[in-house]
Design an enzyme around this catalytic site. Structure first.
Site, PDB file in Angstrom:
ATOM      1  N   CYS A  67     -43.093  11.632  26.606  1.00  0.00           N
ATOM      2  CA  CYS A  67     -43.639  12.784  27.337  1.00  0.00           C
ATOM      3  C   CYS A  67     -44.759  12.385  28.295  1.00  0.00           C
ATOM      4  CB  CYS A  67     -44.152  13.837  26.356  1.00  0.00           C
ATOM      5  SG  CYS A  67     -45.662  13.340  25.520  1.00  0.00           S
TER       6      CYS A  67
ATOM      7  N   TYR B 282     -22.261  -8.210 -15.738  1.00  0.00           N
ATOM      8  CA  TYR B 282     -22.870  -9.466 -16.170  1.00  0.00           C
ATOM      9  C   TYR B 282     -23.572  -9.417 -17.526  1.00  0.00           C
ATOM     10  CZ  TYR B 282     -26.555  -7.016 -13.601  1.00  0.00           C
ATOM     11  OH  TYR B 282     -27.421  -6.072 -13.121  1.00  0.00           O
TER      12      TYR B 282
ATOM     13  N   CYS C 102     -44.027  17.225  23.044  1.00  0.00           N
ATOM     14  CA  CYS C 102     -43.328  15.940  23.043  1.00  0.00           C
ATOM     15  C   CYS C 102     -42.013  16.083  22.251  1.00  0.00           C
ATOM     16  CB  CYS C 102     -44.252  14.897  22.420  1.00  0.00           C
ATOM     17  SG  CYS C 102     -43.548  13.257  22.349  1.00  0.00           S
TER      18      CYS C 102
ATOM     19  N   CYS D  46     -47.327   7.946  26.259  1.00  0.00           N
ATOM     20  CA  CYS D  46     -46.152   8.201  25.426  1.00  0.00           C
ATOM     21  C   CYS D  46     -44.864   7.982  26.224  1.00  0.00           C
ATOM     22  CB  CYS D  46     -46.202   9.632  24.908  1.00  0.00           C
ATOM     23  SG  CYS D  46     -44.725  10.087  23.981  1.00  0.00           S
TER      24      CYS D  46
ATOM     25  N   CYS E 110     -49.167   9.833  19.866  1.00  0.00           N
ATOM     26  CA  CYS E 110     -49.052  10.728  21.011  1.00  0.00           C
ATOM     27  C   CYS E 110     -49.632  12.059  20.549  1.00  0.00           C
ATOM     28  CB  CYS E 110     -47.587  10.900  21.410  1.00  0.00           C
ATOM     29  SG  CYS E 110     -47.374  12.298  22.529  1.00  0.00           S
TER      30      CYS E 110
ATOM     31  N   ASP F 212     -27.503  -8.341  -5.475  1.00  0.00           N
ATOM     32  CA  ASP F 212     -28.546  -7.486  -4.924  1.00  0.00           C
ATOM     33  C   ASP F 212     -27.996  -6.086  -4.663  1.00  0.00           C
ATOM     34  OD1 ASP F 212     -30.942  -6.684  -3.990  1.00  0.00           O
ATOM     35  OD2 ASP F 212     -30.755  -7.639  -2.025  1.00  0.00           O
TER      36      ASP F 212
ATOM     37  N   ASP G 245       0.842  -1.192   0.000  1.00  0.00           N
ATOM     38  CA  ASP G 245       0.000   0.000   0.000  1.00  0.00           C
ATOM     39  C   ASP G 245       0.881   1.247   0.000  1.00  0.00           C
ATOM     40  OD1 ASP G 245      -1.983  -1.782   0.173  1.00  0.00           O
ATOM     41  OD2 ASP G 245      -2.762  -1.116   2.135  1.00  0.00           O
TER      42      ASP G 245
ATOM     43  N   LYS H 218     -35.265 -16.721  -7.169  1.00  0.00           N
ATOM     44  CA  LYS H 218     -35.012 -15.974  -5.924  1.00  0.00           C
ATOM     45  C   LYS H 218     -34.842 -16.932  -4.755  1.00  0.00           C
ATOM     46  CE  LYS H 218     -36.405 -11.840  -5.697  1.00  0.00           C
ATOM     47  NZ  LYS H 218     -35.851 -10.494  -5.701  1.00  0.00           N
TER      48      LYS H 218
ATOM     49  N   PHE I   6       2.237   1.975  -3.346  1.00  0.00           N
ATOM     50  CA  PHE I   6       1.134   2.472  -4.173  1.00  0.00           C
ATOM     51  C   PHE I   6       0.900   3.962  -3.904  1.00  0.00           C
ATOM     52  CE2 PHE I   6      -3.325   3.387  -4.979  1.00  0.00           C
ATOM     53  CZ  PHE I   6      -3.520   2.823  -6.232  1.00  0.00           C
TER      54      PHE I   6
ATOM     55  N   LYS J 177     -27.247 -13.755  -8.815  1.00  0.00           N
ATOM     56  CA  LYS J 177     -28.059 -12.549  -8.946  1.00  0.00           C
ATOM     57  C   LYS J 177     -27.626 -11.613  -7.826  1.00  0.00           C
ATOM     58  CE  LYS J 177     -32.838 -10.973  -9.512  1.00  0.00           C
ATOM     59  NZ  LYS J 177     -32.592  -9.660  -8.965  1.00  0.00           N
TER      60      LYS J 177
ATOM     61  N   GLU K 290     -25.675 -17.984 -13.091  1.00  0.00           N
ATOM     62  CA  GLU K 290     -24.780 -17.027 -12.419  1.00  0.00           C
ATOM     63  C   GLU K 290     -25.467 -16.383 -11.227  1.00  0.00           C
ATOM     64  OE1 GLU K 290     -24.480 -14.989 -16.228  1.00  0.00           O
ATOM     65  OE2 GLU K 290     -25.306 -13.191 -15.297  1.00  0.00           O
TER      66      GLU K 290
ATOM     67  N   ARG L 283     -30.283   2.617 -13.829  1.00  0.00           N
ATOM     68  CA  ARG L 283     -31.405   2.044 -14.546  1.00  0.00           C
ATOM     69  C   ARG L 283     -32.538   3.058 -14.736  1.00  0.00           C
ATOM     70  NH1 ARG L 283     -35.203  -2.238 -15.483  1.00  0.00           N
ATOM     71  NH2 ARG L 283     -36.954  -1.500 -14.297  1.00  0.00           N
TER      72      ARG L 283
END
Ligand code: IVH
Length: 690
Positions: free
Chosen positions: A431, A224, A452, A428, A446, A115, A31, A334, A34, A113, A111, A134
């Site tokens: 308060c 992909y 509050c 609540c 509330c 997320d 590092d 899925k 670099f 998928k 392959e 997209r």
């Protein structure tokens, strides 16, 4: 070596090291080394601004300049995939392909998928030129500046590796689990809201206005889907012969006939390609792949939510074709949501800006879909009742792709005598006011809105937020601080703040305090319609606020409007109208409005705004479709609103007309024709308004 050559050599070397580190995971230098080289390049570039290049490795750090995203049409629409959820549906897909190809031999590529969020990258002569989200599949946001900061996306492809002159490649931008957890830990420490999952975090990051922030958040990307235009050509290093006389390179046609092989080539050019892709022949191979990755995916560095199956041959893909929404040659399987069992220790309650109470399950920490879960929303009293929850119960927690974990059931066999049923609170927790439940609503509230603390702070946070008054030198922490110190109790108090008050006795805070006070003072110029949104009338969102502002034109007129007059506004129903009446019936709110007005906040539409608005499209519902030449979609949307019309998303019998650009979607066109809805071209529309 000239400075130019030195710069070019360093850039090339650093591109290679980036690739070794971020794509191959195999760095060949430390590092430290670099950083040294990077530093050297930075200095050279500073001395020679004439050689600046947005694709230089030094540009990965991004900038803190505000950018707003340009909307750009996709050259090829970005489609989605049909989903399947079980083995039977996967078998059906396989059979459909088999019969669609009429006995021809075929391969299916299986392959991961991913997320995250999809992105389309354009490369011209080996350089990244554009990155677009997209969006709605037809038009997306140009996020090139942000994408340039993602280290695993090559800015410059490997020379001589045989890439076509111009192509697009699509994939998924992701935030790795480790970055996600570090980010949320940091936010928790700063008491900032947490991201529910890496996808939201990645999406929030990529849409950030500051590429500097994107660079710091460490995103990753897997590609992909390769799109090479027909007749594409490629410069190949020559193997000798005539072309040597012209510089040693030869133009050759580029052929892209297979999905899998195309991606393997893209890997050579420098892209990070989906891990664990497999060409399958039989349905059993496909099912084995699915079952293997259903478990193994937990060891991947990024979130996945299924498997994608694609026909390998592009010729066969073309033969199988597309439905209105998705390709017939591909499908997503899925994974089932992950579920764990853990102990419920306590139910606590959160109070939101509107006073709504959210019950929260506090549980023994449990590992679920890559993160540790210890809290889950229980939504409301009815859900708790339905689950029949007892404190100490062993509960099932589930986490789908997008959602915050939720409690889906109880293992009653593990109950022991003496446990207490969860009883929803009646006062609540912040308060102490007795809670109320309005008719037809699932939530408890509330009602103490002016006393509050989370409600008071929430309203002020809403007032300063970006879409409201946009006072961006204040944030939730400053609001909390001012409130704790007794400086503000409501939104109108903001305008009384002085630099001395804000800075307190701290000299170091004078600069930031001056900035904050100035920003508050500047907000008096924010247009009236945003003020209507900012004051926080319940159920009055951004769009409704605009409708109300344009109809009534001043706060006084809005304040005096009757229920009938309010209901008369297109887009305002009973709930909103009653809420407006209730807001102005409260003396405290009228007092706040009067003090805002005295501070100079806009309480009416300006003459300019009034002149800009007409009733030419009053009462019309207009759908926008296709790609336009003269104005962007957003501009057309704004025009419709200015002239009293309403922009709606989908065509129905109530649609007045479709404002159509080029390449209007075939499904929309058919629907419009079927329902007899008029199609208006861009130029004719502009004519209507003159
Ligand atoms: S292919 C025409 N492959 O899933 C086919 N998509 O529901 C284009 N996704 O919008 C998509 N991993 O964001 C493809 N290996 C993969 C994918 C993948 C994730 C996402 C993508 C797409 C959505 C489709």
């Amino acid at each position: 070596m000239s400075a130019k050559e030195q710069i070019e050599a360093l850039r090339k070397e650093l591109h290679q090291h980036n690739y070794n580190y971020y794509v191959l995971n195999q760095p060949t230098i430390s590092d430290y080394e670099f950083d040294q080289k990077m530093h050297e390049l930075e200095e050279l570039e500073q001395q020679h601004p004439e050689y600046a290049d947005p694709n230089s490795p030094t540009q990965r750090v991004g900038s803190d300049l505000n950018q707003s995203f340009k909307q750009v049409p996709h050259k090829y629409p970005m489609l989605s995939l049909a989903n399947t959820y079980n083995e039977g549906e996967v078998r059906d897909f396989y059979e459909r392909i088999r019969s669609g190809l009429e006995g021809e031999d075929f391969d299916i590529v299986a392959e991961m998928k991913y997320d995250g969020l999809s992105i389309s990258l354009t490369y011209v002569d080996g350089k990244l030129t554009q990155a677009v989200t997209r969006g709605d599949g037809v038009v997306g946001d140009d996020v090139t500046a942000n994408v340039r900061t993602i280290r695993s996306i090559p800015l410059q492809l490997k020379e001589g590796s045989g890439y076509p002159h111009e192509f697009e490649i699509r994939g998924e931008i992701l935030m790795p689990w480790t970055s996600f957890e570090a980010l949320n830990a940091e936010r928790e420490a700063k008491e900032e809201p947490l991201f529910a999952n890496p996808r939201n975090a990645a999406s929030g990051t990529l849409k950030s206005q500051k590429s500097e922030l994107v660079a710091a958040r460490k995103l990753d990307a897997y590609l992909y889907y390769l799109i090479v235009p027909e007749n594409a050509s490629v410069q190949q290093p020559s193997l000798g012969g005539m072309a040597d006389l012209f510089g040693g390179v030869e133009e050759q046609p580029f052929s892209n006939d297979y999905h899998y092989e195309g991606l393997m080539q893209a890997k050579q050019w420098g892209f990070k390609i989906s891990e664990g892709m497999k060409k399958c022949k039989t349905i059993d191979e496909i099912l084995d792949f699915i079952n293997y990755w259903d478990k193994e995916r937990k060891n991947l560095p990024v979130a996945t939510d299924g498997i994608v199956l694609k026909v390998n041959s592009l010729r066969q893909q073309r033969h199988l074709g597309y439905t209105a929404k998705s390709p017939r040659w591909a499908i997503a399987y899925k994974f089932k949501a992950e579920r764990e069992c853990t102990r419920l220790n306590e139910v606590t309650y959160q109070v939101g800006r509107t006073g709504a109470i959210t019950p929260v399950a506090n549980m023994d920490p449990v590992q679920l879909a890559g993160t540790i879960v210890k809290r889950a929303s229980l939504h409301n009293a009815d859900i708790i009742e339905e689950l029949d929850l007892y404190v100490g119960d062993m509960v099932y927690v589930e986490k789908g792709g997008e959602i915050i974990p939720k409690v889906v059931g109880v293992d009653k066999s593990q109950r022991v005598p003496g446990m207490q049923k969860v009883a929803f609170i009646t006062t609540c927790p912040e308060c102490g006011a007795p809670l109320v439940r309005y008719e037809g609503e699932a939530a408890h509230y509330c009602p103490n809105d002016s006393g509050c603390p989370p409600q008071i702070k929430g309203r002020i946070e809403h007032y300063i937020s970006r879409k409201a008054m946009n006072i961006d030198s204040l944030g939730p922490e400053t609001v909390d601080d001012f409130y704790q110190r007794g400086l503000i109790h409501d939104i109108a108090d903001l305008y009384t703040l002085t630099v001395a008050q804000v800075a307190g006795y701290n000299k170091n805070r004078v600069v930031s305090a001056t900035k904050a006070v100035q920003a508050i003072q500047d907000s008096v110029n924010v247009p009236f319609e945003r003020v209507v949104f900012a004051i926080g009338i319940r159920f009055v969102g951004e769009t409704t606020a605009k409708l109300l502002a344009r109809k009534f034109k001043s706060m006084d007129a809005l304040r005096q409007a009757s229920l009938e007059q309010l209901l008369d506004v297109d887009g305002v129903g009973q709930v909103i109208a009653e809420s407006v009446i209730r807001y102005f019936a409260d003396a405290k709110n009228n007092d706040i409005i009067d003090r805002l007005a005295a501070a100079g906040v806009q309480m009416r539409m300006s003459d300019e705004e009034l002149a800009d608005h007409t009733d030419k499209l009053a009462g019309q519902s207009i759908v926008i479709s296709g790609v336009f030449e003269r104005h962007s979609r957003d501009e057309y949307k704004a025009m419709i609103e200015k002239h009293g019309g309403k922009n709606v998303g989908s065509i129905s019998a109530k649609t007045s007309f479709v404002l159509a650009g080029d390449n209007m979607g075939p499904a929309k066109l058919e629907k419009a024709q079927k329902l007899g809805v008029k199609i208006v071209k861009e130029d004719d529309f502009l004519q209507m308004l003159t």
